[in-house]
Design a protein around this motif. Structure first.
Motif, PDB file in Angstrom:
ATOM      1  N   GLY A   1       4.387   5.889  -5.046  1.00  0.00           N
ATOM      2  CA  GLY A   1       4.681   5.885  -6.479  1.00  0.00           C
ATOM      3  C   GLY A   1       6.165   5.981  -6.777  1.00  0.00           C
ATOM      4  O   GLY A   1       6.962   5.159  -6.331  1.00  0.00           O
ATOM      5  N   GLU A   2       6.550   7.003  -7.518  1.00  0.00           N
ATOM      6  CA  GLU A   2       7.950   7.168  -7.937  1.00  0.00           C
ATOM      7  C   GLU A   2       8.873   7.566  -6.789  1.00  0.00           C
ATOM      8  O   GLU A   2      10.085   7.451  -6.914  1.00  0.00           O
ATOM      9  CB  GLU A   2       8.037   8.217  -9.040  1.00  0.00           C
ATOM     10  N   LYS A   3       8.319   8.042  -5.702  1.00  0.00           N
ATOM     11  CA  LYS A   3       9.150   8.420  -4.554  1.00  0.00           C
ATOM     12  C   LYS A   3       9.738   7.198  -3.855  1.00  0.00           C
ATOM     13  O   LYS A   3      10.678   7.325  -3.084  1.00  0.00           O
ATOM     14  CB  LYS A   3       8.333   9.228  -3.545  1.00  0.00           C
ATOM     15  N   TRP A   4       9.182   6.008  -4.124  1.00  0.00           N
ATOM     16  CA  TRP A   4       9.663   4.770  -3.498  1.00  0.00           C
ATOM     17  C   TRP A   4      10.970   4.391  -4.196  1.00  0.00           C
ATOM     18  O   TRP A   4      11.000   3.731  -5.213  1.00  0.00           O
ATOM     19  CB  TRP A   4       8.619   3.670  -3.638  1.00  0.00           C
ATOM     20  N   GLU A   5      12.078   4.826  -3.632  1.00  0.00           N
ATOM     21  CA  GLU A   5      13.405   4.651  -4.228  1.00  0.00           C
ATOM     22  C   GLU A   5      14.145   3.525  -3.525  1.00  0.00           C
ATOM     23  O   GLU A   5      14.355   3.570  -2.327  1.00  0.00           O
ATOM     24  CB  GLU A   5      14.195   5.954  -4.089  1.00  0.00           C
TER      25      GLU A   5
ATOM     26  N   ILE B   1       0.848  -1.203   0.000  1.00  0.00           N
ATOM     27  CA  ILE B   1       0.000   0.000   0.000  1.00  0.00           C
ATOM     28  C   ILE B   1       0.878   1.245   0.000  1.00  0.00           C
ATOM     29  O   ILE B   1       0.635   2.197  -0.744  1.00  0.00           O
ATOM     30  CB  ILE B   1      -0.961  -0.017   1.204  1.00  0.00           C
ATOM     31  N   ILE B   2       1.924   1.237   0.818  1.00  0.00           N
ATOM     32  CA  ILE B   2       2.835   2.391   0.873  1.00  0.00           C
ATOM     33  C   ILE B   2       3.522   2.585  -0.472  1.00  0.00           C
ATOM     34  O   ILE B   2       3.666   3.713  -0.952  1.00  0.00           O
ATOM     35  CB  ILE B   2       3.863   2.214   2.004  1.00  0.00           C
ATOM     36  N   MET B   3       3.947   1.495  -1.127  1.00  0.00           N
ATOM     37  CA  MET B   3       4.567   1.608  -2.446  1.00  0.00           C
ATOM     38  C   MET B   3       3.605   2.225  -3.456  1.00  0.00           C
ATOM     39  O   MET B   3       3.999   3.058  -4.272  1.00  0.00           O
ATOM     40  CB  MET B   3       4.982   0.221  -2.957  1.00  0.00           C
ATOM     41  N   GLY B   4       2.351   1.809  -3.407  1.00  0.00           N
ATOM     42  CA  GLY B   4       1.359   2.350  -4.325  1.00  0.00           C
ATOM     43  C   GLY B   4       1.079   3.816  -4.093  1.00  0.00           C
ATOM     44  O   GLY B   4       0.920   4.590  -5.040  1.00  0.00           O
ATOM     45  N   VAL B   5       1.028   4.219  -2.829  1.00  0.00           N
ATOM     46  CA  VAL B   5       0.743   5.617  -2.508  1.00  0.00           C
ATOM     47  C   VAL B   5       1.930   6.505  -2.858  1.00  0.00           C
ATOM     48  O   VAL B   5       1.768   7.595  -3.407  1.00  0.00           O
ATOM     49  CB  VAL B   5       0.376   5.749  -1.003  1.00  0.00           C
TER      50      VAL B   5
END
Length: 69
Positions: free
Chosen positions: A26-30, A20-24
Motif C-alpha cells: 500500500g502506502e509503504k511502496w515509496e 501483488i507486493i505493491m497492493g500488499v
C-alpha cells in the motif's frame, strides 16, 4: 522449454509479483527513494546486463528457426 518461453515466464512472474507486493504494501511502496541523483554503480552494471540480454534475444530471433518469431 526454449529461451523465449523462459524469458516470457520470468517477466510475467516479475510483473505479477511486483503488482501483488505493491497492493500488499500500500502506502509503504515509496518510489521517491528509488530515484536518487547519485545512482549506485550496480545500477549501471545491471543496465548493461539488461542491454546484453536484449541484444542476445534479437540475435536468437534472427538466428534460430522458431515459429512465429
Amino acid at each position: 522449454m526454449n529461451y523465449f518461453k523462459a524469458i516470457c515466464l520470468v517477466w510475467a512472474i516479475i510483473g505479477i509479483g511486483s503488482r501483488i507486493i505493491m497492493g500488499v504494501m500500500g502506502e509503504k511502496w515509496e518510489l521517491n527513494s528509488a530515484y536518487k541523483a547519485q545512482k549506485p554503480k550496480l545500477i549501471n552494471a545491471l543496465g548493461g546486463i539488461a542491454y546484453g540480454v536484449v541484444i542476445y534475444t534479437w540475435i536468437l530471433v534472427f538466428k534460430l528457426d522458431v515459429a512465429y518469431s
